[in-house]
Motif scaffolding. Structure first.
Motif, PDB file in Angstrom:
ATOM      1  N   LEU A  42       0.753  -1.298  -0.062  1.00 14.25           N
ATOM      2  CA  LEU A  42      -0.095   0.036  -0.027  1.00 14.25           C
ATOM      3  C   LEU A  42       1.034   1.040  -0.017  1.00 14.25           C
ATOM      4  O   LEU A  42       1.768   1.254   0.711  1.00 14.25           O
ATOM      5  N   CYS A  43       0.601   2.083  -0.934  1.00 11.13           N
ATOM      6  CA  CYS A  43       1.343   3.548  -1.034  1.00 11.13           C
ATOM      7  C   CYS A  43       1.342   4.311   0.097  1.00 11.13           C
ATOM      8  O   CYS A  43       0.282   4.449   0.718  1.00 11.13           O
ATOM      9  N   GLY A  44       2.543   4.605   0.516  1.00 10.06           N
ATOM     10  CA  GLY A  44       2.685   5.319   1.833  1.00 10.06           C
ATOM     11  C   GLY A  44       1.983   6.863   1.757  1.00 10.06           C
ATOM     12  O   GLY A  44       1.728   7.394   2.684  1.00 10.06           O
ATOM     13  N   GLY A  45       2.138   7.550   0.512  1.00  8.56           N
ATOM     14  CA  GLY A  45       1.704   8.778   0.190  1.00  8.56           C
ATOM     15  C   GLY A  45       0.195   9.077   0.086  1.00  8.56           C
ATOM     16  O   GLY A  45      -0.102  10.022   0.555  1.00  8.56           O
ATOM     17  N   CYS A  46      -0.498   7.734  -0.020  1.00  5.76           N
ATOM     18  CA  CYS A  46      -2.112   8.108  -0.221  1.00  5.76           C
ATOM     19  C   CYS A  46      -2.626   6.912   0.514  1.00  5.76           C
ATOM     20  O   CYS A  46      -3.747   7.030   0.527  1.00  5.76           O
ATOM     21  N   SER A  47      -1.976   6.136   1.569  1.00  2.00           N
ATOM     22  CA  SER A  47      -2.678   5.132   2.222  1.00  2.00           C
ATOM     23  C   SER A  47      -3.433   4.316   1.329  1.00  2.00           C
ATOM     24  O   SER A  47      -4.522   3.549   1.842  1.00  2.00           O
ATOM     25  N   PRO A  95      -3.967  12.294  -9.224  1.00  2.00           N
ATOM     26  CA  PRO A  95      -3.328  11.053  -8.686  1.00  2.00           C
ATOM     27  C   PRO A  95      -2.323  11.344  -7.848  1.00  2.00           C
ATOM     28  O   PRO A  95      -1.854  12.397  -7.911  1.00  2.00           O
ATOM     29  N   CYS A  96      -2.107  10.384  -6.688  1.00  3.59           N
ATOM     30  CA  CYS A  96      -0.842  10.658  -6.064  1.00  3.59           C
ATOM     31  C   CYS A  96       0.385  10.550  -6.701  1.00  3.59           C
ATOM     32  O   CYS A  96       0.483   9.673  -7.641  1.00  3.59           O
ATOM     33  N   SER A  97       1.304  11.566  -6.511  1.00  6.36           N
ATOM     34  CA  SER A  97       2.513  11.646  -7.047  1.00  6.36           C
ATOM     35  C   SER A  97       3.458  10.437  -6.693  1.00  6.36           C
ATOM     36  O   SER A  97       4.351  10.085  -7.674  1.00  6.36           O
ATOM     37  N   THR A  98       3.281   9.882  -5.502  1.00  9.74           N
ATOM     38  CA  THR A  98       4.296   8.486  -5.498  1.00  9.74           C
ATOM     39  C   THR A  98       3.887   7.317  -6.167  1.00  9.74           C
ATOM     40  O   THR A  98       4.546   6.755  -6.886  1.00  9.74           O
ATOM     41  N   CYS A  99       2.546   7.043  -6.310  1.00  7.24           N
ATOM     42  CA  CYS A  99       2.171   5.732  -6.926  1.00  7.24           C
ATOM     43  C   CYS A  99       1.607   6.025  -8.236  1.00  7.24           C
ATOM     44  O   CYS A  99       1.083   5.013  -8.857  1.00  7.24           O
ATOM     45  N   ASN A 100       1.240   7.125  -8.730  1.00 10.57           N
ATOM     46  CA  ASN A 100       0.669   7.715 -10.057  1.00 10.57           C
ATOM     47  C   ASN A 100      -0.664   7.063  -9.850  1.00 10.57           C
ATOM     48  O   ASN A 100      -1.130   6.717 -10.988  1.00 10.57           O
TER      49      ASN A 100
HETATM   50 ZN   LIG Z   1       0.228   6.757  -3.720  1.00 11.71          ZN
END
Ligand SMILES: [Zn+2]
Ligand SMILES: [Zn+2]
Length: 267
Positions: A42-47, A95-100
């Motif tokens: 799970l992406c830490g930037g957007c949970s 979209p979240c920049s970490t996970c696109n």
């Molecule tokens: Zn993310």
């Protein structure tokens, strides 16, 4: 409410595979290994939401959050996966920049793997929930660890039995002797009776591999092979020449009846 529905449905994470090489003895007695894998987490930037901070998912206008659209085909109405949101019922505008927007990112994980005693080459272990993370509340995938057992310089394994070849000299095979043979727990002595033929197998009980999930052990099969030297000393040659003059070229004791059978073949 479309969002809630998509949330509860979720998508299960995929199963992952890992090949773990273990030493011969490790497979026999069991071991614990730490492996490093890179897995979708799970992406830490957007949970795991996939949205940029301060934004949220929007209900898909195409399917009104249902994830499916109705298609008219003749008299029938067929439900198809919504092409805009791919069945999620929601779309991500920012979209979240970490996970696109995927909600997942590859993270390195260190996982302890308990390799049970008696495991064999080609078997696999299932580590529940150690695969790819599920999304939207879906379950995590599993991790399958495929076991590769390295060869041993002396032993060959077949299920819970071990096999090994031990060379002995001709004189010892004829006269009998006591030799040292390898076992998993070190060297032990083995009595070779007089008149032991080459290829004779001695079974050493419970010197093999522990049977998976039991207190029993397999056996060790020691096969003696009469060694034929390729280089001999002058003295050895003299003795062997003398022995041959006594023995003749072929065995006079014909236990297997080989020469008798051969005689019948050509009579
Ligand atoms: Zn993310
Ligand atoms: Zn849609």
């Amino acid at each position: 409410f479309g969002g809630g529905r998509a949330q509860s449905r979720g998508t299960a994470g995929r199963d992952l595979r890992y090949t773990l090489e273990v030493a011969f003895e490790e497979a026999i007695f069991g071991t614990e290994k730490e492996i490093s894998i890179s897995r979708p987490t799970l992406c830490g930037g957007c949970s795991g939401e996939g949205t940029a901070p301060g934004t949220s998912r929007e209900r898909c206008a195409q399917c009104d959050g249902q994830g499916q659209v109705a298609m008219q085909q003749g008299f029938f109405t067929i439900a198809r996966t919504c092409p805009v949101c791919q069945g999620v019922g929601q779309i991500i505008r920012t979209p979240c920049s970490t996970c696109n927007g995927s909600g997942k990112e590859l993270k390195d994980a260190k996982i302890k793997v308990k390799v049970p005693a008696g495991i064999d080459h080609g078997q696999r272990l299932k580590l529940r929930g150690e695969g790819e993370a599920g999304s939207g509340g879906g379950p995590d995938g599993d991790l399958y660890v495929q076991i590769v057992v390295k060869d041993h310089p002396v032993f060959v394994r077949e299920d819970s039995d071990l096999f090994c070849d031990v060379p002995i000299n001709y004189a010892s095979a004829v006269l009998g002797t006591e030799i040292e043979v390898p076992t998993l727990e070190g060297k032990v002595s083995l009595k070779i009776p007089a008149g032991t033929p080459s290829g004779k197998v001695f079974r050493m009980r419970s010197k093999g591999v522990p049977v998976l999930g039991s207190s029993q052990r397999g056996d060790l099969h020691v096969r003696v092979a009469v060694h034929v030297p390729t280089r001999i000393s002058h003295e050895q040659r003299e003795i062997l020449e003398k022995l041959r003059s006594l023995d003749g070229d072929i065995p006079t004791q014909d236990e297997k009846g080989f020469f008798e059978k051969m005689k019948e073949m050509f009579s």
